[in-house]
Scaffold this motif. Structure first.
Motif, short mmCIF file in Angstrom:
data_model
loop_
_atom_site.label_atom_id
_atom_site.label_comp_id
_atom_site.label_asym_id
_atom_site.label_seq_id
_atom_site.Cartn_x
_atom_site.Cartn_y
_atom_site.Cartn_z
N UNK A 1 0.80 -1.23 0.00
CA UNK A 1 0.00 0.00 0.00
C UNK A 1 0.82 1.27 0.00
N UNK A 2 2.15 1.16 -0.16
CA UNK A 2 2.93 2.39 -0.32
C UNK A 2 3.00 2.69 -1.82
N UNK A 3 3.63 3.83 -2.13
CA UNK A 3 3.66 4.26 -3.53
C UNK A 3 5.09 4.45 -3.99
N UNK A 4 5.27 4.45 -5.31
CA UNK A 4 6.59 4.74 -5.85
C UNK A 4 6.56 6.08 -6.57
N UNK A 5 7.69 6.72 -6.58
CA UNK A 5 7.82 8.09 -7.09
C UNK A 5 8.86 8.08 -8.21
N UNK A 6 8.46 8.55 -9.39
CA UNK A 6 9.38 8.55 -10.53
C UNK A 6 9.39 9.93 -11.18
N UNK A 7 10.39 10.74 -10.90
CA UNK A 7 10.46 12.03 -11.60
C UNK A 7 10.92 11.82 -13.04
N UNK A 8 10.53 12.73 -13.92
CA UNK A 8 10.93 12.62 -15.32
C UNK A 8 12.42 12.96 -15.45
N UNK A 9 13.12 12.12 -16.20
CA UNK A 9 14.54 12.38 -16.50
C UNK A 9 14.63 12.25 -18.02
N UNK B 1 -10.13 10.76 9.35
CA UNK B 1 -10.38 11.33 10.67
C UNK B 1 -9.10 11.39 11.51
N UNK B 2 -7.96 11.07 10.91
CA UNK B 2 -6.68 11.23 11.61
C UNK B 2 -5.63 11.53 10.55
N UNK B 3 -5.75 12.69 9.90
CA UNK B 3 -4.93 12.96 8.71
C UNK B 3 -3.43 12.92 8.97
N UNK B 4 -3.03 13.14 10.19
CA UNK B 4 -1.59 13.18 10.45
C UNK B 4 -1.00 11.77 10.64
N UNK B 5 -1.85 10.77 10.79
CA UNK B 5 -1.34 9.42 11.06
C UNK B 5 -1.14 8.64 9.76
N UNK B 6 -0.05 7.88 9.72
CA UNK B 6 0.18 7.01 8.56
C UNK B 6 -0.46 5.64 8.82
N UNK B 7 -0.62 4.88 7.75
CA UNK B 7 -1.21 3.55 7.91
C UNK B 7 -0.30 2.68 8.77
N UNK B 8 -0.76 2.32 9.98
CA UNK B 8 0.11 1.59 10.91
C UNK B 8 0.37 0.15 10.48
N UNK B 9 -0.38 -0.35 9.50
CA UNK B 9 -0.20 -1.75 9.12
C UNK B 9 0.94 -1.93 8.11
N UNK C 1 6.38 -9.22 2.39
CA UNK C 1 5.72 -10.17 1.49
C UNK C 1 4.24 -10.25 1.84
N UNK C 2 3.39 -10.25 0.83
CA UNK C 2 1.97 -10.32 1.19
C UNK C 2 1.48 -11.75 1.29
N UNK D 1 -5.31 -10.18 -0.94
CA UNK D 1 -3.90 -10.17 -0.57
C UNK D 1 -3.68 -9.43 0.75
N UNK D 2 -4.76 -9.29 1.52
CA UNK D 2 -4.70 -8.67 2.85
C UNK D 2 -4.07 -7.28 2.79
N UNK D 3 -4.54 -6.45 1.85
CA UNK D 3 -4.00 -5.11 1.72
C UNK D 3 -5.03 -4.08 2.18
N UNK D 4 -4.55 -3.07 2.90
CA UNK D 4 -5.43 -2.01 3.39
C UNK D 4 -5.67 -1.03 2.25
#
Lengths: 834, 126
Positions: A561-569, A810-818, A832-833, B56-59
């Motif tokens: 559930x995180x994201x990747x960041x790709x700037x244009x080069x 409802x908790x905008x400052x908190x990151x996904x704790x999982x 690994x999922x 896949x147990x993803x939030x």
């Protein structure tokens, strides 16, 4: 009623699935004992474990599935004895379970021939995920491999060796040819040649007399006094039914193994059944999954009041071995006076086809296909259903060569209603046609759901689709490629409608030309069309929620559930200062960094909350969005060209940068990639791109419609020796024509494939302006080029847009704790999922 | 499955209606759990479900695209496009897994998610 199932393999699982579907709620209490630690998985596709599938991808049903169906599953706990008198079983962990019906689906073990030295390190069998994991670990140090067994399983194991990187591998077969039980001498010869071109070494008529080495294998000695050096060996020479439990409790087993059963799959003890590879029916062990499923069905029928019987099973098979199609059906070997044989052999392409036809020329008795097996399903059905052959029987193998698709369709129609289309799930032609006519199934998914056809090995899906389309046509339904239930138009029609009606929001599109609420198919398609037409910021006008998730967050969602960041080069050219900024940002936000295939840098593992801050810093340093998340122009790859390279003809980097900056942010039906090479050596690999430009003495050659990926395709030459200006003009026209007319999610290669007239027609449109649209295309493209803005810059500068980059409302400052990470080579990686 | 929710509902105040994007979703933190909340603005209907995609147990479900299938509200997981009914929680792409759904009500511009008292919320956690 209590049912105990011993064994949780594919067939054991299929029994669970079928019994829960058939039984009334609460009718049976089901307990399963499995020896392996995982719930049943797809052993047929075990090899895909090496090509990247995880153990979980292969799982047939999760532990939750069992519990939600009230099935008690004991894993890693084999049954050690059966007490037939008291009708109980005892497990290794000490659990005693009583039964009314006992199902033995204990499967089989690998057969290990009695060769001295099989206990040495580096010698493996090929059977379970654990075996594969041990092989993987050993293969890292191995250079020379060998497989004992040139049958189905042996060749699969050889494929696994190649996947593991042990490319110097011998296949050792005792018989005089490969796959002796399925294909004839000539077919096996063709297969051998094909496999040898892939680097395998095939030794037939070889009898291994001992395995050499002290503790670890170093070589193999053969009975003909030859030997080879190997440091890894996989034994895959056949199977041995697991009948020891049955034997121990006094049930009859065959002389060469297997639990003896009658036509109801019942042992001599009326309350005990055996199914799958452990069962011996009429002197036969069935080592394929389809007959095992059939057996499971027979037992379910018998204990729920039915009386189905098992009467043997067709052992026809088709499989892809290391990229080579191999199939055999019916009786592949018949010879003699009651049959004629037709053989087609093409040694250049490596194709061998043999059919055995009855003396009167009317019926197909069996055959072998090597190198090309598209006709397999048709031939199998023709053979099984005794369909009368055409006057020239050779048409059935020659007709499909390069023929049009409709041939296959007509073939399907000639089948009888009870022809088995899906052998894994026993679905007949009538079953599929009825699903279309009576249940209104008009998509493959609907048919899968309704009949289960195509959900097993998937091999029948093309036939199912043909049948579906023909049945729909026969009902007088006009088949059009409409987008989904919310829009009854094709993408091309939608493009025109959106343009003419000046539709600029998804809501508007629904109101004006659609109905209902939209879905995950039409939302991204319409959003893409609007972006291609108007080039407005995609997250505005309420269109944010109509974007594919990656477009909505302007980043690619990754495992966890995180994201990747790709700037244009652009063109892959970057200054040391900018490189340092990327390093600083990655360090500050703890991101994993990797160079991409498109000559830029990908930063993974960003929390959604951090995205605006990360981009704010990148933009301050002069970066802009790379659109790696969009169906849009990605990169224009370049080689260094004439500025440094002693072979370079033109400045490929400058041209690549110019082109990438021209088309940056261009939204299209699918992603777009380009490349520019400074000379014929083609270091930018431009011919594997949607558009590729290669320098010549006189200018640039323009190639179009190539791609890498799962079906690599070389780009085709569109025009030669262009000056830079003309080259860009042609590109404008080509890209606009593609954007306007392609189906959603089809790359340029697929688009061209479906275009009548192919590259010649395309060249006519782009170069000769046969449609008179060239000027319009160029003007439209110029409009898009002029209206380009960096999306991330707009987000960073707009508070309202930034607000959407939170995990909790409802908790905008908190990151996904999982979210969790692991460590690998001094960087983080996604956990690994499951 | 017991779908009749009659007694013991605690209404958890999740957020203001304007905090939820039109025809989209947000993730609500409830104790240690995550609930996906969706506003079908076109129909003016609200739905809530577990945020975890069971495949896949993803939030991730709150970030999925919403829409309908034969009029039935559904959400598509951004990872592999598995779709789930927001009414029954059933997987509409033919898989065995399903999701838990919650009742939702709106009062004075605030959105509330209904939690039944006997709910064992730990089950939902990874």
């Amino acid at each position: 009623m209590k049912i105990v199932i011993i064994g949780n393999g594919m067939v054991g699982y299929k029994f669970c699935e079928k019994i829960t579907a058939k039984a009334k709620p609460g009718q049976f209490q089901i307990i399963v004992f499995g020896e392996e630690i995982r719930p049943a998985y797809d052993r047929v596709h075990l090899g895909e474990f090496f090509s990247g599938k995880s153990a979980d991808d292969l799982t047939l049903a999760t532990a939750e599935w069992y519990s939600s169906n009230n099935i008690t599953l004991h894993l890693g706990d084999p049954v050690i004895s059966i007490d037939r008198e008291n009708k109980t079983v005892l497990s290794h962990a000490g659990i005693t379970a009583s039964y009314d019906y006992l199902i033995l689906s204990t499967g089989s073990a690998a057969f290990v021939p009695p060769i001295p030295g099989t206990d040495k390190k580096g010698v493996f069998i090929y059977r379970t995920i654990e075996d594969l994991e041990m092989m993987t670990a050993h293969a890292r140090k191995a250079k020379k491999g060998a497989v004992i067994g040139g049958g189905l399983l042996g060749l699969e194991a050889a494929k696994a060796m190649i996947d593991l990187g042990v490319t110097d591998t011998h296949v050792i077969e005792f018989a005089p040819r490969l796959m002796p039980r399925q294909i004839d001498d000539a077919g096996a010869g063709m297969l051998k040649t094909k496999l040898e071109t892939l680097g395998l070494k095939i030794l037939t008529s070889k009898n291994t007399s001992s395995i050499l080495g002290d503790e670890t294998i170093t070589g193999m000695q053969f009975s003909d006094d030859t030997h080879i050096d190997v440091d890894m060996l996989v034994i895959s020479a056949g199977i041995k039914p697991r009948d020891e439990l049955a034997k121990q409790c006094g049930l009859e087993v065959g002389p060469r193994g297997g639990i003896v059963v009658n036509d109801h799959m019942q042992t001599a003890d009326a309350s005990i059944f055996a199914i799958g590879e452990c069962a011996l029916h009429n002197g036969m062990i069935y080592g394929l999954v389809a007959p095992g499923y059939e057996m499971a069905d027979v037992v379910v029928s018998n204990i729920t009041g039915g009386s189905k019987t098992f009467t043997g099973y067709d052992m026809s098979t088709k499989l892809k071995l290391i990229g080579v199609d191999v199939a055999s059906f019916g009786d592949p070997f018949v010879a003699g006076t009651d049959c004629n044989t037709i053989v087609f052999e093409d040694k250049i392409k490596g194709i061998y086809k043999r059919i055995n036809v009855s003396k009167d020329g009317k019926h197909l008795l069996g055959g072998v296909l090597v190198g090309e097996a598209e006709a397999y399903n048709m031939l199998l059905q023709t053979c099984k259903n005794k369909v009368i052959l055409p006057p020239n029987p050779e048409d059935v193998i020659l007709g499909s060569r390069g023929g049009s698709e409709s041939d296959g369709g007509a073939g399907v129609l000639s089948l009888l209603d009870d022809a088995l289309i899906c052998s894994c799930e026993s679905v007949t032609k009538a079953g599929i046609c009825n699903a279309v006519t009576d249940q209104n199934c008009e998509t493959i998914d609907a048919i899968k759901k309704c009949t289960k056809a195509g959900t097993g090995c998937g091999g029948c899906v093309p036939m199912v689709k043909d049948l579906m389309l023909h049945t729909m046509k026969a009902q007088g339904k006009y088949i059009r490629n409409v987008l989904c239930e919310h829009f009854s138009y094709s993408r091309q029609e939608l493009y025109d409608l959106v343009k003419m009606k000046e539709i600029k929001s998804f809501d508007n599109a629904l109101n004006e030309i659609g109905h209902g609420d939209g879905c995950e198919v039409c939302k991204p398609a319409i959003s893409s069309i609007m972006a291609s037409l108007w080039n407005e910021m995609i997250l505005k006008k309420g269109n944010d929620t109509a974007q594919d998730s990656n477009d909505r967050y302007l980043a690619n969602i990754q495992k966890g559930g995180t994201y990747s960041v790709v700037p244009r080069i652009p063109g892959g050219e970057i200054t040391p200062d900018k490189l340092i900024v990327i390093g600083q940002v990655a360090k500050k936000y703890n991101l994993y960094t990797k160079i991409t295939g498109g000559q830029r840098i990908d930063m993974f593992g960003a929390h959604v909350n951090d995205l605006p801050e990360i981009w704010s810093e990148l933009i301050d340093a002069g970066f802009e969005s790379g659109h790696a998340y969009g169906k849009a122009l990605r990169t224009v790859k370049s080689c260094v060209g004439s500025t440094w390279c002693r072979f370079g003809l033109h400045d490929s980097v400058s041209f690549a940068i110019q082109i990438e900056e021209r088309y940056r942010g261009l939204r299209s039906p699918h992603k777009l990639k380009g490349g520019v090479s400074g000379c014929i050596r083609e270091c930018a690999e431009a011919q594997s791109k949607d558009f590729g430009i290669i320098a010549t003495e006189k200018g640039w050659n323009l190639f179009v419609c190539g791609n890498g990926g799962s079906k690599p395709k070389h780009a085709l030459l569109l025009a030669t020796d262009l000056d830079s200006e003309t080259c860009i003009k042609y590109l404008d026209r080509f890209l606009m024509f593609y954007i306007k007319t392609a189906e959603p999610l089809s790359r340029t290669a697929t688009w061209l494939n479906k275009m009548e007239g192919g590259i010649d027609y395309l060249r006519n449109v782009v170069v000769n302006d046969s449609l008179g649209l060239a000027q319009q295309f160029e003007a439209e493209m110029q409009l898009l080029v002029d209206s380009y803005k960096c999306e991330w810059k707009e987000v960073v500068e707009t508070q309202e847009l930034r607000k959407r980059f939170n995990h909790f409302v409802n908790a905008p400052e908190e990151k996904d704790p999982t979210i969790q990470f692991d460590e690998l080579r001094e960087q983080k990686k996604a956990k690994e999922w499951k | 499955m017991n779908n009749t929710i009659t007694q013991n509902i605690t209404w958890f105040k999740a957020c203001r209606t304007q905090d939820v994007p039109a025809n989209g979703g947000v993730c609500v933190k409830y104790k240690d759990d995550q609930i996906a909340l969706f506003h079908f603005t076109r129909r003016d209907e609200w739905y809530a479900s577990q945020n975890m995609c069971p495949h896949r147990m993803q939030m991730a479900l709150s970030r999925g695209m919403i829409g309908t299938q034969q009029g039935e509200p559904k959400v598509a997981c951004p990872f592999h496009k598995k779709t789930f009914s927001l009414v029954t929680g059933e997987c509409l792409s033919g898989d065995e897994c399903s999701i838990k759904t919650y009742p939702v009500k709106v009062e004075h511009d605030y959105v509330y998610v209904g939690i039944t008292a006997d709910e064992n919320m730990e089950d939902m956690m990874v």
